[in-house]
Design a protein around this motif. Structure first.
Motif, mmCIF file in Angstrom:
data_model
loop_
_atom_site.group_PDB
_atom_site.id
_atom_site.type_symbol
_atom_site.label_atom_id
_atom_site.label_comp_id
_atom_site.label_asym_id
_atom_site.label_seq_id
_atom_site.Cartn_x
_atom_site.Cartn_y
_atom_site.Cartn_z
ATOM 1 N N SER A 18 -17.671 25.295 13.364
ATOM 2 C CA SER A 18 -18.682 24.267 13.086
ATOM 3 C C SER A 18 -20.033 24.613 13.716
ATOM 4 O O SER A 18 -21.055 24.083 13.301
ATOM 5 C CB SER A 18 -18.187 22.901 13.569
ATOM 6 N N LEU A 55 -10.261 23.899 11.913
ATOM 7 C CA LEU A 55 -11.592 23.841 11.301
ATOM 8 C C LEU A 55 -12.661 24.401 12.227
ATOM 9 O O LEU A 55 -13.850 24.259 11.958
ATOM 10 C CB LEU A 55 -11.913 22.405 10.885
ATOM 11 N N SER A 57 -13.828 23.387 14.928
ATOM 12 C CA SER A 57 -14.799 22.373 15.363
ATOM 13 C C SER A 57 -14.788 22.169 16.871
ATOM 14 O O SER A 57 -15.472 21.276 17.384
ATOM 15 C CB SER A 57 -14.539 21.043 14.642
ATOM 16 N N LEU A 73 -5.122 27.697 9.303
ATOM 17 C CA LEU A 73 -4.179 26.804 8.604
ATOM 18 C C LEU A 73 -4.833 25.789 7.679
ATOM 19 O O LEU A 73 -4.170 25.211 6.819
ATOM 20 C CB LEU A 73 -3.303 26.059 9.622
ATOM 21 N N ILE A 131 -12.994 12.560 13.310
ATOM 22 C CA ILE A 131 -12.804 13.845 14.006
ATOM 23 C C ILE A 131 -12.735 14.969 12.966
ATOM 24 O O ILE A 131 -11.821 14.991 12.136
ATOM 25 C CB ILE A 131 -11.539 13.809 14.903
ATOM 26 N N GLY A 133 -11.649 17.863 12.545
ATOM 27 C CA GLY A 133 -10.717 18.959 12.821
ATOM 28 C C GLY A 133 -9.426 18.763 12.052
ATOM 29 O O GLY A 133 -9.296 17.842 11.238
ATOM 30 N N THR A 134 -8.458 19.631 12.349
ATOM 31 C CA THR A 134 -7.145 19.550 11.706
ATOM 32 C C THR A 134 -6.139 18.893 12.651
ATOM 33 O O THR A 134 -6.395 18.756 13.855
ATOM 34 C CB THR A 134 -6.615 20.956 11.380
ATOM 35 N N GLY A 136 -3.455 20.332 13.630
ATOM 36 C CA GLY A 136 -3.095 21.375 14.613
ATOM 37 C C GLY A 136 -4.076 21.382 15.775
ATOM 38 O O GLY A 136 -3.676 21.438 16.950
ATOM 39 N N MET A 141 -5.601 19.944 21.308
ATOM 40 C CA MET A 141 -6.671 19.437 22.183
ATOM 41 C C MET A 141 -6.393 18.033 22.714
ATOM 42 O O MET A 141 -7.157 17.515 23.493
ATOM 43 C CB MET A 141 -7.990 19.352 21.386
ATOM 44 N N ALA A 143 -6.929 15.474 20.873
ATOM 45 C CA ALA A 143 -8.196 14.890 20.426
ATOM 46 C C ALA A 143 -8.112 13.371 20.494
ATOM 47 O O ALA A 143 -7.040 12.782 20.291
ATOM 48 C CB ALA A 143 -8.484 15.335 18.988
ATOM 49 N N GLY A 189 2.401 27.921 18.565
ATOM 50 C CA GLY A 189 1.498 27.184 17.676
ATOM 51 C C GLY A 189 2.186 25.955 17.120
ATOM 52 O O GLY A 189 3.424 25.837 17.164
ATOM 53 N N PHE A 190 1.366 25.032 16.610
ATOM 54 C CA PHE A 190 1.903 23.828 15.968
ATOM 55 C C PHE A 190 1.907 24.027 14.465
ATOM 56 O O PHE A 190 0.931 24.537 13.905
ATOM 57 C CB PHE A 190 1.014 22.618 16.286
ATOM 58 N N ARG A 216 -20.250 5.988 15.734
ATOM 59 C CA ARG A 216 -20.388 7.448 15.797
ATOM 60 C C ARG A 216 -21.672 7.875 15.084
ATOM 61 O O ARG A 216 -22.446 8.670 15.607
ATOM 62 C CB ARG A 216 -19.157 8.084 15.126
ATOM 63 N N LYS A 301 -13.337 25.419 23.495
ATOM 64 C CA LYS A 301 -12.614 26.643 23.857
ATOM 65 C C LYS A 301 -13.521 27.833 23.565
ATOM 66 O O LYS A 301 -14.071 27.933 22.457
ATOM 67 C CB LYS A 301 -11.332 26.772 23.036
HETATM 68 C C1 LIG Z 1 -19.338 16.412 15.031
HETATM 69 C C2 LIG Z 1 -18.093 16.556 15.862
HETATM 70 C C3 LIG Z 1 -17.496 15.423 16.401
HETATM 71 C C4 LIG Z 1 -16.337 15.546 17.163
HETATM 72 N N1 LIG Z 1 -15.772 14.427 17.675
HETATM 73 C C5 LIG Z 1 -14.647 14.519 18.414
HETATM 74 C C6 LIG Z 1 -14.026 13.349 18.947
HETATM 75 O O1 LIG Z 1 -14.459 12.235 18.739
HETATM 76 N N2 LIG Z 1 -12.912 13.515 19.697
HETATM 77 C C7 LIG Z 1 -12.371 14.741 19.950
HETATM 78 O O2 LIG Z 1 -11.330 14.823 20.631
HETATM 79 N N3 LIG Z 1 -12.932 15.863 19.446
HETATM 80 C C8 LIG Z 1 -14.045 15.779 18.692
HETATM 81 N N4 LIG Z 1 -14.619 16.911 18.200
HETATM 82 C C9 LIG Z 1 -14.043 18.232 18.537
HETATM 83 C C10 LIG Z 1 -12.987 18.733 17.536
HETATM 84 O O3 LIG Z 1 -13.195 18.193 16.239
HETATM 85 C C11 LIG Z 1 -11.573 18.401 18.007
HETATM 86 O O4 LIG Z 1 -11.291 19.013 19.245
HETATM 87 C C12 LIG Z 1 -10.517 18.856 16.988
HETATM 88 O O5 LIG Z 1 -9.257 18.394 17.397
HETATM 89 C C13 LIG Z 1 -10.453 20.371 16.821
HETATM 90 O O6 LIG Z 1 -9.673 20.645 15.670
HETATM 91 P P1 LIG Z 1 -9.840 21.996 14.859
HETATM 92 O O7 LIG Z 1 -8.836 22.007 13.791
HETATM 93 O O8 LIG Z 1 -11.260 22.156 14.433
HETATM 94 O O9 LIG Z 1 -9.495 23.045 15.990
HETATM 95 P P2 LIG Z 1 -10.187 24.437 16.280
HETATM 96 O O10 LIG Z 1 -11.587 24.206 16.765
HETATM 97 O O11 LIG Z 1 -10.003 25.343 15.140
HETATM 98 O O12 LIG Z 1 -9.316 24.919 17.518
HETATM 99 C C14 LIG Z 1 -9.392 24.227 18.769
HETATM 100 C C15 LIG Z 1 -8.255 24.728 19.664
HETATM 101 O O13 LIG Z 1 -7.024 24.337 19.100
HETATM 102 C C16 LIG Z 1 -6.209 25.481 18.864
HETATM 103 N N5 LIG Z 1 -5.445 25.240 17.625
HETATM 104 C C17 LIG Z 1 -5.923 24.908 16.402
HETATM 105 N N6 LIG Z 1 -4.921 24.776 15.532
HETATM 106 C C18 LIG Z 1 -3.775 25.040 16.199
HETATM 107 C C19 LIG Z 1 -2.391 25.090 15.833
HETATM 108 N N7 LIG Z 1 -1.968 24.842 14.598
HETATM 109 N N8 LIG Z 1 -1.482 25.402 16.806
HETATM 110 C C20 LIG Z 1 -1.887 25.659 18.074
HETATM 111 N N9 LIG Z 1 -3.178 25.647 18.471
HETATM 112 C C21 LIG Z 1 -4.112 25.329 17.547
HETATM 113 C C22 LIG Z 1 -7.189 26.632 18.725
HETATM 114 O O14 LIG Z 1 -6.585 27.893 18.981
HETATM 115 C C23 LIG Z 1 -8.216 26.253 19.766
HETATM 116 O O15 LIG Z 1 -7.772 26.592 21.068
HETATM 117 C C24 LIG Z 1 -15.778 16.827 17.412
HETATM 118 C C25 LIG Z 1 -16.378 17.960 16.845
HETATM 119 C C26 LIG Z 1 -17.516 17.832 16.076
HETATM 120 C C27 LIG Z 1 -18.120 19.064 15.459
#
Ligand SMILES: Cc1cc2nc3c(=O)[nH]c(=O)nc-3n(C[C@H](O)[C@H](O)[C@H](O)COP(=O)(O)OP(=O)(O)OC[C@H]3O[C@@H](n4cnc5c(N)ncnc54)[C@H](O)[C@@H]3O)c2cc1C
Length: 307
Positions: A18, A55, A57, A73, A131, A133-134, A136, A141, A143, A189-190, A216, A301
Motif C-alpha cells: 500500500s 494486501l 497494507s 494469497l 481495514i 488487508g486480508t 491472513g 497482526m 488487526a 502461515g495461516f 475513519r 513490518k
Molecule cells: C489506510 C490504512 C488503514 C489501516 N487501518 C488499520 C486498522 O484500523 N487496524 C489495524 O489493525 N490495521 C490497520 N491497517 C494496517 C493493515 O491493514 C493491517 O495490519 C492488516 O491486517 C494487514 O493485512 P495484509 O493482508 O495487508 O497484510 P500484509 O501487509 O500483506 O502483511 C502483514 C504481516 O502479516 C503477515 N501475513 C500476511 N498474510 C499472512 C498469512 N496468510 N499467514 C501468515 N502471515 C501472514 C505478513 O508476512 C506480514 O508480516 C491499515 C492500513 C492502511 C493502509
C-alpha cells in the motif's frame, strides 16, 4: 514445480504494497487455490526464505527486495461461508444459533468478510470493515479498530507447516496482545479461520460499523498511499499525539511525509522509495525519544534487503 498457480521471478513488490514502494521478490507465487498452495509449500526447499503477503497494507519492503519466495494469497484463497457454532437460543423450529461461525480463507479481504457478516445480520466483525488487508494479515497482526480485535473473534485457525501439512488449531493455542500474535512454532502461515459471530438482532452492530467508517474517513488520510498506523500506541498514550507534540506533522524525507491529518500515518508520493520511509520512521523515533523519553515501536513490518 507442478502447480496450477502462477510463479514469477523478480516481481516488483511495490506493485503489491500500500506504500507502493519495495524492490523485487526473487520468486513470487500466487496459488490457484488451497490445494495448490499445499503442493507448492511441500515442494519448497527447507532453507528457502519465505514471506507471506496479503494486501501489503502493513508492510515496508526495502528497495533491494526479498531474496526468497513471496506467497501472495489475495485473489487466490477467498472462500467465505457460514457455519454453525455451539449454543442454540430458543427451541424447536424457532431455534436460532446463538453463535454462528464464518469460515474465511486467508486471502479474503477484511472488508468483504465484514460485509458478508453484515449481510447475514451478524455482529462481531464490523471493525474489519475499514481495514484494507486480508484475513491472513489480520490474523498475523491481530488487526483491530474502534474497540474490536481479530483474535477475540476467532474460534479456530488453519495453519500450514513447512512440510505442507495443515492443522486446525483452537484460538487458545495462540497468544495474542495488541497488534501481536504468537503462533505455535510449527505454523509458518495461516490459510483460513473460523470467526464467531452473533445475531445483530437490533442492528446496533451495523450502526457501530457505519459510525466507525465515518470516523475513519473524518480522521485518517484514507485513499493516500500509507500503511495505516506506522507505530504502535505506547501504553496510555497515542503515537500520533507524541509525533504531533514534537512538531513533526508534515515532516518530509524524500518522497515520504508525515500526514498533516493524522501524525501516525506516513504517506508516500510518486518517486518515493522504501529508504525514504525507513529513514523517516527512524527520524520520528529518534526525535520523539529525545524530546519525550518515549520509545515508539513500529507497527509495520519491515522486511527485505537495502538497495
Ligand atoms: C489506510 C490504512 C488503514 C489501516 N487501518 C488499520 C486498522 O484500523 N487496524 C489495524 O489493525 N490495521 C490497520 N491497517 C494496517 C493493515 O491493514 C493491517 O495490519 C492488516 O491486517 C494487514 O493485512 P495484509 O493482508 O495487508 O497484510 P500484509 O501487509 O500483506 O502483511 C502483514 C504481516 O502479516 C503477515 N501475513 C500476511 N498474510 C499472512 C498469512 N496468510 N499467514 C501468515 N502471515 C501472514 C505478513 O508476512 C506480514 O508480516 C491499515 C492500513 C492502511 C493502509
Amino acid at each position: 514445480m507442478n502447480v496450477r498457480g502462477s510463479i514469477k521471478h523478480n516481481e516488483l513488490l511495490s506493485r503489491h504494497t500500500s506504500w507502493r514502494v519495495g524492490g523485487p521478490a526473487r520468486t513470487f507465487f500466487e496459488p490457484a487455490d488451497r490445494e495448490d498452495l499445499i503442493t507448492f509449500v511441500r515442494a519448497l526447499p527447507a532453507e528457502e526464505p519465505l514471506l507471506w503477503l496479503g494486501l501489503g497494507s502493513n508492510l515496508l519492503v526495502r528497495d533491494g527486495g526479498f531474496a526468497g519466495t513471496v506467497i501472495h494469497l489475495h485473489g487466490a484463497l477467498g472462500a467465505l461461508r457460514l457455519g454453525t457454532g455451539d449454543g442454540v437460543q430458543g427451541t424447536g423450529q424457532d431455534a436460532v444459533p446463538a453463535v454462528q461461525t464464518i469460515y474465511a480463507e486467508a486471502g479474503t479481504h477484511c472488508a468483504r468478510l465484514a460485509k458478508f457478516a453484515k449481510d447475514g445480520k451478524l455482529a462481531g466483525l464490523g471493525f474489519m470493515a475499514g481495514i484494507p488487508g486480508t484475513v491472513g494479515g489480520a490474523l498475523a497482526m491481530n488487526a483491530g479498530a474502534w474497540g474490536g480485535e481479530t483474535w477475540p473473534q476467532v474460534s479456530e485457525a488453519e495453519i500450514i507447516r513447512r512440510d505442507g501439512g495443515t492443522e486446525w488449531l483452537p484460538a487458545g493455542d495462540f497468544r495474542f496482545a495488541y497488534r501481536e500474535v504468537e503462533v505455535p512454532q510449527r505454523a509458518i502461515g495461516f490459510i483460513a479461520a473460523r470467526f464467531n459471530v452473533t445475531p445483530d438482532a437490533d442492528g446496533s452492530h451495523e450502526r457501530y460499523t457505519r459510525e466507525s467508517l465515518a470516523k475513519r474517513k473524518a480522521t485518517q488520510p484514507v485513499g493516500k498511499p500509507s500503511a495505516g498506523s506506522t507505530f504502535r500506541n505506547p501504553v496510555g498514550d497515542h503515537a500520533a499525539r507524541l509525533i504531533e507534540s514534537c512538531g513533526l506533522k508534515g515532516h518530509r524525507i524524500g518522497g515520504a511525509t508525515v500526514s498533516v491529518q493524522h501524525a501516525n500515518f506516513v504517506l508516500t508520493e510518486d518517486g518515493a522509495c522504501a529508504a525514504d520511509v525507513e529513514q523517516l520512521i527512524a527520524h520520528l523515533q529518534a526525535t520523539v525519544k529525545a524530546k519525550t523519553g518515549i520509545a515508539l515501536h513500529a507497527e509495520v513490518k519491515i522486511v527485505g534487503d537495502a538497495a
